[in-house]
Motif scaffolding. Structure first.
Motif, PDB file in Angstrom:
ATOM      1  N   VAL A   1      79.096  18.512  41.273  1.00 49.31           N
ATOM      2  CA  VAL A   1      79.470  19.844  41.746  1.00 49.31           C
ATOM      3  C   VAL A   1      79.218  20.829  40.620  1.00 49.31           C
ATOM      4  CG1 VAL A   1      81.397  21.265  42.563  1.00 49.31           C
ATOM      5  CG2 VAL A   1      81.264  18.870  43.235  1.00 49.31           C
ATOM      6  N   LYS A   2      78.740  22.024  40.990  1.00 46.14           N
ATOM      7  CA  LYS A   2      78.554  23.052  39.964  1.00 46.14           C
ATOM      8  C   LYS A   2      79.220  24.357  40.398  1.00 46.14           C
ATOM      9  CE  LYS A   2      73.867  24.252  41.507  1.00 46.14           C
ATOM     10  NZ  LYS A   2      73.917  23.547  42.748  1.00 46.14           N
ATOM     11  N   VAL A   3      79.496  25.212  39.446  1.00 53.74           N
ATOM     12  CA  VAL A   3      80.095  26.502  39.736  1.00 53.74           C
ATOM     13  C   VAL A   3      79.166  27.262  40.684  1.00 53.74           C
ATOM     14  CG1 VAL A   3      80.762  28.727  38.740  1.00 53.74           C
ATOM     15  CG2 VAL A   3      81.337  26.601  37.552  1.00 53.74           C
ATOM     16  N   GLY A   4      79.750  27.848  41.709  1.00 51.41           N
ATOM     17  CA  GLY A   4      78.981  28.580  42.714  1.00 51.41           C
ATOM     18  C   GLY A   4      78.719  27.780  43.971  1.00 51.41           C
ATOM     19  N   ASP A   5      78.879  26.442  43.912  1.00 52.96           N
ATOM     20  CA  ASP A   5      78.709  25.610  45.108  1.00 52.96           C
ATOM     21  C   ASP A   5      79.814  25.891  46.111  1.00 52.96           C
ATOM     22  OD1 ASP A   5      76.496  24.230  44.184  1.00 52.96           O
ATOM     23  OD2 ASP A   5      77.588  22.386  43.696  1.00 52.96           O
ATOM     24  N   TYR A   6      79.506  25.662  47.371  1.00 52.98           N
ATOM     25  CA  TYR A   6      80.519  25.601  48.405  1.00 52.98           C
ATOM     26  C   TYR A   6      80.838  24.134  48.589  1.00 52.98           C
ATOM     27  CZ  TYR A   6      79.732  30.480  49.382  1.00 52.98           C
ATOM     28  OH  TYR A   6      79.647  31.836  49.260  1.00 52.98           O
ATOM     29  N   ILE A   7      82.119  23.808  48.673  1.00 52.50           N
ATOM     30  CA  ILE A   7      82.538  22.412  48.798  1.00 52.50           C
ATOM     31  C   ILE A   7      83.379  22.242  50.057  1.00 52.50           C
ATOM     32  CG2 ILE A   7      82.412  21.835  46.352  1.00 52.50           C
ATOM     33  CD1 ILE A   7      85.433  22.420  46.152  1.00 52.50           C
ATOM     34  N   LEU A   8      83.215  21.108  50.701  1.00 50.85           N
ATOM     35  CA  LEU A   8      84.046  20.748  51.844  1.00 50.85           C
ATOM     36  C   LEU A   8      85.069  19.745  51.332  1.00 50.85           C
ATOM     37  CD1 LEU A   8      84.449  21.220  54.863  1.00 50.85           C
ATOM     38  CD2 LEU A   8      82.980  19.234  55.279  1.00 50.85           C
ATOM     39  N   ILE A   9      86.346  20.114  51.419  1.00 54.34           N
ATOM     40  CA  ILE A   9      87.426  19.336  50.816  1.00 54.34           C
ATOM     41  C   ILE A   9      88.180  18.579  51.900  1.00 54.34           C
ATOM     42  CG2 ILE A   9      89.473  19.484  49.336  1.00 54.34           C
ATOM     43  CD1 ILE A   9      88.264  22.458  48.826  1.00 54.34           C
TER      44      ILE A   9
END
Length: 102
Positions: A59-67
């Motif tokens: 994961v990197k800063v700026g990514d959208y993540i599904l938690i």
């Protein structure tokens, strides 16, 4: 203030609006619908990554993540902006833009 995540923690903001601790679904008109408590943890939610710890690899800063449903902390404030935390093992996927959760 600058914050740095530690270990495998991911700091993020939710993509959906939150009102009084509940996710908000805008009806397209002037009506605001809040999810009930069961819906809060039934669906995975999209977040936007603001900080990552040094042990985070995918994961990197700026990514959208599904938690995963409910796998985040209570919010905290930094400079009057609200953030949440999860760890990288609770992330189902990353994307360049958020999708729908239901």
């Amino acid at each position: 203030m600058i914050i740095d995540a530690i270990r495998n923690y991911v700091i993020f903001t939710f993509v959906e609006d939150i009102l009084s601790g509940r996710f908000v679904n805008n009806s397209g008109g002037a009506i605001i619908l809040t999810s009930d408590d069961k819906a809060q943890t039934t669906y995975p939610r999209w977040g936007h990554v603001t900080n990552i710890g040094p042990d985070v690899r995918d994961v990197k800063v700026g990514d959208y993540i599904l938690i995963e449903p409910g796998k985040w902390t209570s919010h905290f404030y930094v400079d009057e902006k609200r953030f949440w935390k999860t760890d990288d093992s609770m992330i189902l996927c990353t994307a360049d833009e958020p999708g729908s959760t239901y």
